[in-house]
Design a protein around this motif. Structure first.
Motif, short mmCIF file in Angstrom:
data_model
loop_
_atom_site.label_atom_id
_atom_site.label_comp_id
_atom_site.label_asym_id
_atom_site.label_seq_id
_atom_site.Cartn_x
_atom_site.Cartn_y
_atom_site.Cartn_z
N LEU A 107 1.28 -1.16 0.05
CA LEU A 107 0.35 -0.03 0.49
C LEU A 107 1.07 1.65 -0.01
CD1 LEU A 107 -3.18 1.42 0.56
CD2 LEU A 107 -1.89 1.19 2.87
N THR A 108 0.54 2.01 -0.86
CA THR A 108 1.97 3.19 -1.18
C THR A 108 1.26 4.46 -0.87
OG1 THR A 108 3.18 1.81 -2.28
CG2 THR A 108 3.41 4.38 -2.73
N ALA A 109 1.54 5.31 -0.53
CA ALA A 109 0.91 7.60 -0.18
C ALA A 109 1.12 7.86 -1.50
CB ALA A 109 0.75 7.60 0.98
N LEU A 110 0.81 8.20 -2.40
CA LEU A 110 1.83 8.69 -3.55
C LEU A 110 1.17 10.74 -3.09
CD1 LEU A 110 1.27 7.18 -6.89
CD2 LEU A 110 3.04 6.53 -5.11
N SER A 111 2.49 11.49 -2.92
CA SER A 111 1.86 12.78 -3.29
C SER A 111 0.92 13.38 -4.34
CB SER A 111 3.05 13.78 -3.27
OG SER A 111 2.84 15.35 -3.84
N GLY A 112 -0.81 14.81 -3.89
CA GLY A 112 -1.18 14.24 -5.02
C GLY A 112 -0.72 15.22 -5.85
N THR A 113 0.60 15.82 -5.72
CA THR A 113 0.88 17.08 -7.09
C THR A 113 2.18 16.78 -7.90
OG1 THR A 113 0.26 18.36 -4.42
CG2 THR A 113 2.02 19.50 -6.53
N THR A 114 2.66 15.90 -7.03
CA THR A 114 3.85 15.43 -8.09
C THR A 114 3.77 13.91 -8.05
OG1 THR A 114 5.40 14.34 -6.16
CG2 THR A 114 5.17 16.95 -7.30
N GLY A 115 2.92 13.20 -7.37
CA GLY A 115 3.06 11.37 -7.48
C GLY A 115 4.04 11.10 -6.55
N GLU A 116 4.88 11.38 -6.39
CA GLU A 116 6.27 11.14 -5.72
C GLU A 116 5.65 9.79 -4.48
OE1 GLU A 116 8.71 13.71 -4.92
OE2 GLU A 116 9.56 14.45 -6.58
N VAL A 117 6.74 8.83 -4.03
CA VAL A 117 6.31 8.04 -2.80
C VAL A 117 6.39 9.16 -1.51
CG1 VAL A 117 6.86 6.48 -1.77
CG2 VAL A 117 6.91 5.95 -4.03
N ARG A 118 5.02 9.02 -0.88
CA ARG A 118 5.35 9.67 0.43
C ARG A 118 5.74 8.59 1.49
NH1 ARG A 118 1.22 13.72 1.99
NH2 ARG A 118 2.22 13.92 3.39
N TRP A 119 5.12 7.28 1.80
CA TRP A 119 5.11 6.02 2.47
C TRP A 119 4.80 5.41 1.81
CZ3 TRP A 119 1.26 3.83 4.23
CH2 TRP A 119 -0.49 4.47 4.15
N THR A 120 5.31 3.90 2.75
CA THR A 120 5.08 2.88 2.21
C THR A 120 5.15 1.83 3.21
OG1 THR A 120 5.75 2.82 -0.18
CG2 THR A 120 5.33 0.81 0.23
N HIS A 121 3.80 0.74 2.83
CA HIS A 121 3.77 -0.41 3.39
C HIS A 121 3.84 -1.87 2.76
CE1 HIS A 121 1.94 -3.37 7.37
NE2 HIS A 121 1.66 -3.55 5.91
N LEU A 417 -7.48 17.62 -6.15
CA LEU A 417 -6.13 17.09 -6.10
C LEU A 417 -5.03 18.39 -6.00
CD1 LEU A 417 -4.20 14.14 -8.23
CD2 LEU A 417 -5.73 14.32 -5.73
N ASP A 418 -5.40 19.37 -6.97
CA ASP A 418 -4.74 20.27 -7.38
C ASP A 418 -6.04 21.61 -5.86
OD1 ASP A 418 -7.20 21.54 -8.41
OD2 ASP A 418 -6.19 21.03 -10.21
N GLY A 419 -6.41 21.55 -5.34
CA GLY A 419 -7.73 22.69 -4.78
C GLY A 419 -7.88 23.76 -5.66
N ASP A 420 -8.49 22.91 -6.92
CA ASP A 420 -9.14 24.50 -7.40
C ASP A 420 -10.90 24.21 -7.69
OD1 ASP A 420 -9.54 21.69 -8.94
OD2 ASP A 420 -9.03 23.07 -11.03
N GLY A 421 -11.43 22.93 -6.52
CA GLY A 421 -12.79 22.70 -6.47
C GLY A 421 -13.35 21.91 -7.47
#
Length: 441
Positions: A107-121, A417-421
């Motif tokens: 299970l991988t958490a990705l930055s919603g802005t860049t897609g980079e990995v934040r954490w992984t289980h 993902l970009d906060g524009d509504g």
């Protein structure tokens, strides 16, 4: 060989291979040149915001990625299956790790802005299969103000992970692994959120925050379709509705007791949703079956309202008034590459649009939302051949499309993902990579 492995992935997706005890570790090969249909051009109106660097040496990933805002930042949670019996990138059997990609199942958490990995289980190598992590859910189960990520894994546990750090908030053992998304809901109306999870063999668990069991109910049949928790009978309480591989649909009360148990037909129930299609106080239960039928059941007692045959592998999820006539439509797909709008009243076909003429193994149902913020509705459908199309909900016109040369088995999901509504589109591809797409008409 390619057609044979593709068939194995398809069977795994509807659970047949699991029922036979098969382990499916390989997926289909590349899907070819894609489609050439009128009005459908790659990258037309859809912009790729990012494509995650989480590729695996399998192409059968078929669980959904979902987006959420955690501590003010957009995050996408991706259930990724890798090569069986492989370790994470750091060599450990099971851990929550940061700023790297896992080589195996995770299970991988990705930055919603860049897609980079934040954490992984990472899932332990012995448990690494094509079904290692269920569709994840996101909810603040323990009420601490930070959402948890909820997932069942082949570790035979359902776990609530802190959405920001990946630390385990609590977990609960399962008799087998869970295939579907855990659901957080207040079953009794007492203000306490319970976690409802169903394992692959039909055992339903209601778990309190902290992992304390509330009740358990064993049903007879495999479960591949997403269970629903809603007040389907209009009595003010919540029911848990579960579709089984036998074709039966069961509604459980907040206490785990059976409210009704009916047959939707001979085909396995593989998709389901709830919606108010009629005029009564309760909801209807809408299911899609492996033998190609969309069936609507009255939530009060389970009696059949209508059904519509679509061929094979009917799939449903989105329901709404897409044409503004005051009556909802059920949006459905099948393995013929066609999206259909069915009248909520009687299942009559209001429009149909082919989004692919490729070799379709299965088609996830569309997601529905206002992608451009104009107050209208669009549909997002993955064509299984690697295409993602945006359709007008009122008449099925193709508005935009995007394409990768990799199959899609999972339903696209929507998240801002970009906060524009306006929501962006999140797509899990069969190779384990996640694409975030923006629609600009």
């Amino acid at each position: 060989m390619r057609r044979q492995t593709a068939r194995r992935v398809l069977l795994a997706a509807v659970g047949v291979a699991l029922a036979m005890g098969a382990a499916v570790g390989a997926g289909v090969g590349p899907s070819g040149a894609g489609v050439d249909l009128p009005g459908l051009g790659a990258d037309d109106g859809l912009t790729e915001l990012w494509l995650s660097d989480t590729a695996r040496d399998v192409e059968g990933n078929h669980h959904e990625a979902v987006g959420a805002v955690v501590d003010g930042e957009p995050v996408v949670f991706a259930p990724i299956s890798g090569v069986p019996h492989t370790h994470g990138a750091d060599g450990h059997a099971s851990a929550t790790t940061h700023a790297h990609e896992s080589a195996g199942c995770a299970l991988t958490a990705l930055s919603g802005t860049t897609g980079e990995v934040r954490w992984t289980h990472d899932v332990p190598p012995a448990n690494c299969t094509i079904h290692s992590v269920s569709d994840p859910g996101v909810a603040d189960v323990d009420g601490d103000g930070t959402p948890e990520v909820l997932a069942a894994t082949t570790e035979r546990r359902v776990t609530a992970f802190d959405g920001a750090s990946g630390d385990v908030a609590f977990d609960h053992p399962l008799s087998l692994y869970g295939y579907t998304r855990p659901v957080a809901a207040d079953l009794t109306g007492d203000g306490t959120t319970e976690l409802v999870v169903v394992d692959i063999k039909g055992t339903v668990y209601a778990v309190r925050p902290g992992g304390e069991p509330r009740w358990t109910r064993a049903l007879e049949g495999f479960v591949w379709g997403q269970p629903r928790v809603a007040d389907v009978d209009g009595d003010g309480g919540s029911e848990v509705v579960v579709g089984l591989g036998s074709g039966r649909v069961v509604a459980l009360g907040a206490d785990g007791g059976v409210r009704w148990n009916v047959s939707a037909g001979p085909g396995a129930v593989t998709w389901s949703t709830t919606a108010r299609l009629g005029g009564d106080d309760g909801l209807d239960v809408v299911v899609g079956t492996a033998d190609g039928r969309v069936v609507v059941l009255d939530g009060a007692d389970g009696h059949r309202v209508w059904q519509r045959g679509l061929g094979d592998l009917a799939a449903v999820h989105a329901v709404g008034d897409g044409d503004g006539d005051g009556a909802p439509e059920v949006y459905a797909t099948a393995n013929d590459g066609v999206v259909r709008a069915l009248s909520g009243d009687d299942g009559a076909v209001e429009w149909r649009t082919a989004v692919t003429d490729g070799d379709v193994q299965m088609m996830p149902p569309p997601a529905m939302g206002d992608l451009d913020g104009d107050g209208g509705h669009e549909l997002v459908v993955a064509g299984n051949d690697g295409t993602v199309s945006v359709l007008a909900a009122d008449d099925g016109t193709v508005r935009a499309s995007y394409e990768r040369d990799v199959r899609v088995y999972a339903r696209p999901t929507l998240a801002d993902l970009d906060g524009d509504g306006a929501p962006e589109i999140v797509v899990m591809y069969g190779d384990g990579r996640v694409a975030a797409l923006d629609y600009s008409p």
